[in-house]
Design a protein around this motif. Structure first.
Motif, PDB file in Angstrom:
ATOM      1  N   GLU A 110       9.367   8.428  19.388  1.00  0.00           N
ATOM      2  CA  GLU A 110       9.620   9.755  18.811  1.00  0.00           C
ATOM      3  C   GLU A 110       8.647  10.791  19.361  1.00  0.00           C
ATOM      4  O   GLU A 110       9.050  11.905  19.705  1.00  0.00           O
ATOM      5  CB  GLU A 110       9.547   9.692  17.285  1.00  0.00           C
ATOM      6  CG  GLU A 110      10.733   8.948  16.686  1.00  0.00           C
ATOM      7  CD  GLU A 110      10.635   8.754  15.188  1.00  0.00           C
ATOM      8  OE1 GLU A 110       9.685   9.291  14.549  1.00  0.00           O
ATOM      9  OE2 GLU A 110      11.514   8.067  14.632  1.00  0.00           O
ATOM     10  N   CYS A 112       9.450  11.372  23.281  1.00  0.00           N
ATOM     11  CA  CYS A 112      10.908  11.285  23.477  1.00  0.00           C
ATOM     12  C   CYS A 112      11.362  11.866  24.816  1.00  0.00           C
ATOM     13  O   CYS A 112      12.346  11.398  25.386  1.00  0.00           O
ATOM     14  CB  CYS A 112      11.651  11.931  22.318  1.00  0.00           C
ATOM     15  SG  CYS A 112      11.363  13.696  22.108  1.00  0.00           S
ATOM     16  N   TRP A 154      17.032   8.230  17.897  1.00  0.00           N
ATOM     17  CA  TRP A 154      17.853   9.295  18.470  1.00  0.00           C
ATOM     18  C   TRP A 154      18.153  10.375  17.428  1.00  0.00           C
ATOM     19  O   TRP A 154      18.069  11.574  17.724  1.00  0.00           O
ATOM     20  CB  TRP A 154      19.147   8.745  19.058  1.00  0.00           C
ATOM     21  CG  TRP A 154      20.036   9.828  19.581  1.00  0.00           C
ATOM     22  CD1 TRP A 154      21.199  10.281  19.038  1.00  0.00           C
ATOM     23  CD2 TRP A 154      19.800  10.633  20.738  1.00  0.00           C
ATOM     24  NE1 TRP A 154      21.701  11.309  19.783  1.00  0.00           N
ATOM     25  CE2 TRP A 154      20.877  11.555  20.833  1.00  0.00           C
ATOM     26  CE3 TRP A 154      18.805  10.677  21.709  1.00  0.00           C
ATOM     27  CZ2 TRP A 154      20.977  12.486  21.859  1.00  0.00           C
ATOM     28  CZ3 TRP A 154      18.898  11.609  22.730  1.00  0.00           C
ATOM     29  CH2 TRP A 154      19.968  12.501  22.796  1.00  0.00           C
ATOM     30  N   ASP A 155      18.496   9.959  16.223  1.00  0.00           N
ATOM     31  CA  ASP A 155      18.789  10.930  15.158  1.00  0.00           C
ATOM     32  C   ASP A 155      17.601  11.853  14.909  1.00  0.00           C
ATOM     33  O   ASP A 155      17.777  13.029  14.618  1.00  0.00           O
ATOM     34  CB  ASP A 155      19.174  10.206  13.861  1.00  0.00           C
ATOM     35  CG  ASP A 155      20.545   9.536  13.940  1.00  0.00           C
ATOM     36  OD1 ASP A 155      21.327   9.865  14.853  1.00  0.00           O
ATOM     37  OD2 ASP A 155      20.813   8.677  13.073  1.00  0.00           O
ATOM     38  N   LYS A 156      16.383  11.323  15.028  1.00  0.00           N
ATOM     39  CA  LYS A 156      15.183  12.141  14.804  1.00  0.00           C
ATOM     40  C   LYS A 156      14.872  13.070  15.977  1.00  0.00           C
ATOM     41  O   LYS A 156      14.332  14.154  15.767  1.00  0.00           O
ATOM     42  CB  LYS A 156      13.983  11.247  14.545  1.00  0.00           C
ATOM     43  CG  LYS A 156      13.862  10.796  13.146  1.00  0.00           C
ATOM     44  CD  LYS A 156      12.401  10.708  12.807  1.00  0.00           C
ATOM     45  CE  LYS A 156      12.278  10.799  11.308  1.00  0.00           C
ATOM     46  NZ  LYS A 156      10.950  10.561  10.864  1.00  0.00           N
ATOM     47  N   GLU A 195      17.082  13.956  18.658  1.00  0.00           N
ATOM     48  CA  GLU A 195      18.239  14.601  19.313  1.00  0.00           C
ATOM     49  C   GLU A 195      18.095  16.104  19.390  1.00  0.00           C
ATOM     50  O   GLU A 195      18.434  16.726  20.402  1.00  0.00           O
ATOM     51  CB  GLU A 195      19.507  14.201  18.567  1.00  0.00           C
ATOM     52  CG  GLU A 195      20.762  14.852  19.100  1.00  0.00           C
ATOM     53  CD  GLU A 195      21.986  14.484  18.273  1.00  0.00           C
ATOM     54  OE1 GLU A 195      23.087  14.747  18.767  1.00  0.00           O
ATOM     55  OE2 GLU A 195      21.849  13.948  17.152  1.00  0.00           O
ATOM     56  N   MET A 196      17.600  16.729  18.354  1.00  0.00           N
ATOM     57  CA  MET A 196      17.520  18.194  18.315  1.00  0.00           C
ATOM     58  C   MET A 196      16.613  18.750  19.427  1.00  0.00           C
ATOM     59  O   MET A 196      16.748  19.902  19.797  1.00  0.00           O
ATOM     60  CB  MET A 196      17.018  18.646  16.959  1.00  0.00           C
ATOM     61  CG  MET A 196      15.613  18.266  16.660  1.00  0.00           C
ATOM     62  SD  MET A 196      15.180  18.727  14.997  1.00  0.00           S
ATOM     63  CE  MET A 196      13.779  17.671  14.745  1.00  0.00           C
ATOM     64  N   ASN A 197      15.736  17.926  19.958  1.00  0.00           N
ATOM     65  CA  ASN A 197      14.864  18.372  21.056  1.00  0.00           C
ATOM     66  C   ASN A 197      15.610  18.562  22.371  1.00  0.00           C
ATOM     67  O   ASN A 197      15.080  19.199  23.279  1.00  0.00           O
ATOM     68  CB  ASN A 197      13.742  17.369  21.282  1.00  0.00           C
ATOM     69  CG  ASN A 197      12.780  17.277  20.137  1.00  0.00           C
ATOM     70  OD1 ASN A 197      12.258  18.298  19.686  1.00  0.00           O
ATOM     71  ND2 ASN A 197      12.572  16.083  19.634  1.00  0.00           N
ATOM     72  N   PHE A 221      18.958  19.666  22.668  1.00  0.00           N
ATOM     73  CA  PHE A 221      20.113  20.567  22.658  1.00  0.00           C
ATOM     74  C   PHE A 221      19.766  21.896  22.044  1.00  0.00           C
ATOM     75  O   PHE A 221      18.835  22.099  21.365  1.00  0.00           O
ATOM     76  CB  PHE A 221      21.283  19.938  21.904  1.00  0.00           C
ATOM     77  CG  PHE A 221      21.717  18.634  22.526  1.00  0.00           C
ATOM     78  CD1 PHE A 221      22.446  18.639  23.690  1.00  0.00           C
ATOM     79  CD2 PHE A 221      21.374  17.424  21.956  1.00  0.00           C
ATOM     80  CE1 PHE A 221      22.844  17.424  24.286  1.00  0.00           C
ATOM     81  CE2 PHE A 221      21.757  16.220  22.527  1.00  0.00           C
ATOM     82  CZ  PHE A 221      22.493  16.235  23.691  1.00  0.00           C
TER      83      PHE A 221
END
Length: 138
Positions: free
Chosen positions: A95, A98, A130-132, A134-136, A138
């Protein structure tokens, strides 16, 4: 440039050889999928310690993390409780780093696969990473 192009990377032979020498693992120049061949869930504690204390090169870190995650996949297959405790250490590294480990996270997540019979043992754990993160991307 899209996200895949920007963050995709692969283990490299130079790092594989260096890490094999350091860890006493099998290596030869023509080997493919080194991280799968030499994966060893019984050595996860050693691998994580070396990752955290000895490595400062991104190629070495990425290559060792590829081995670590492959070893976790074997460990989760064996349903070892200690492995799950070590996973927490790895999860935090994934994390925090990432961007370096994007390819590893994406590969093992199998994001397109919906059938639980067609995923890796580690996939449910990596999907949480990935859920944690992912926002990085997109």
């Amino acid at each position: 440039m899209n996200i895949e192009d920007q963050y995709t990377r692969y283990p490299n032979g130079i790092s594989e050889k260096k890490l094999s020498n350091r860890l006493g693992l099998y290596w030869e120049e023509s080997i493919q999928d080194w991280e799968f061949i030499v994966a060893d869930s019984e050595r996860l504690s050693d691998f994580l310690k070396i990752y955290q204390t000895e490595l400062d090169n991104d190629n070495d870190k990425f290559t060792l993390m590829s081995l670590i995650v492959s070893s976790f996949d074997d460990g989760f297959s064996e349903e070892d409780i200690e492995i799950k405790e070590l996973w927490e250490v790895c999860r935090i590294i994934l994390e925090k780093e990432c961007f370096l480990h994007f390819s590893i996270i994406k590969y093992w997540s199998l994001l397109e696969e919906k059938d639980a019979k067609n995923i890796f043992s580690i996939t449910p754990y990596i999907r949480k990473v990935w859920d944690k993160v992912e926002m990085n991307f997109f």
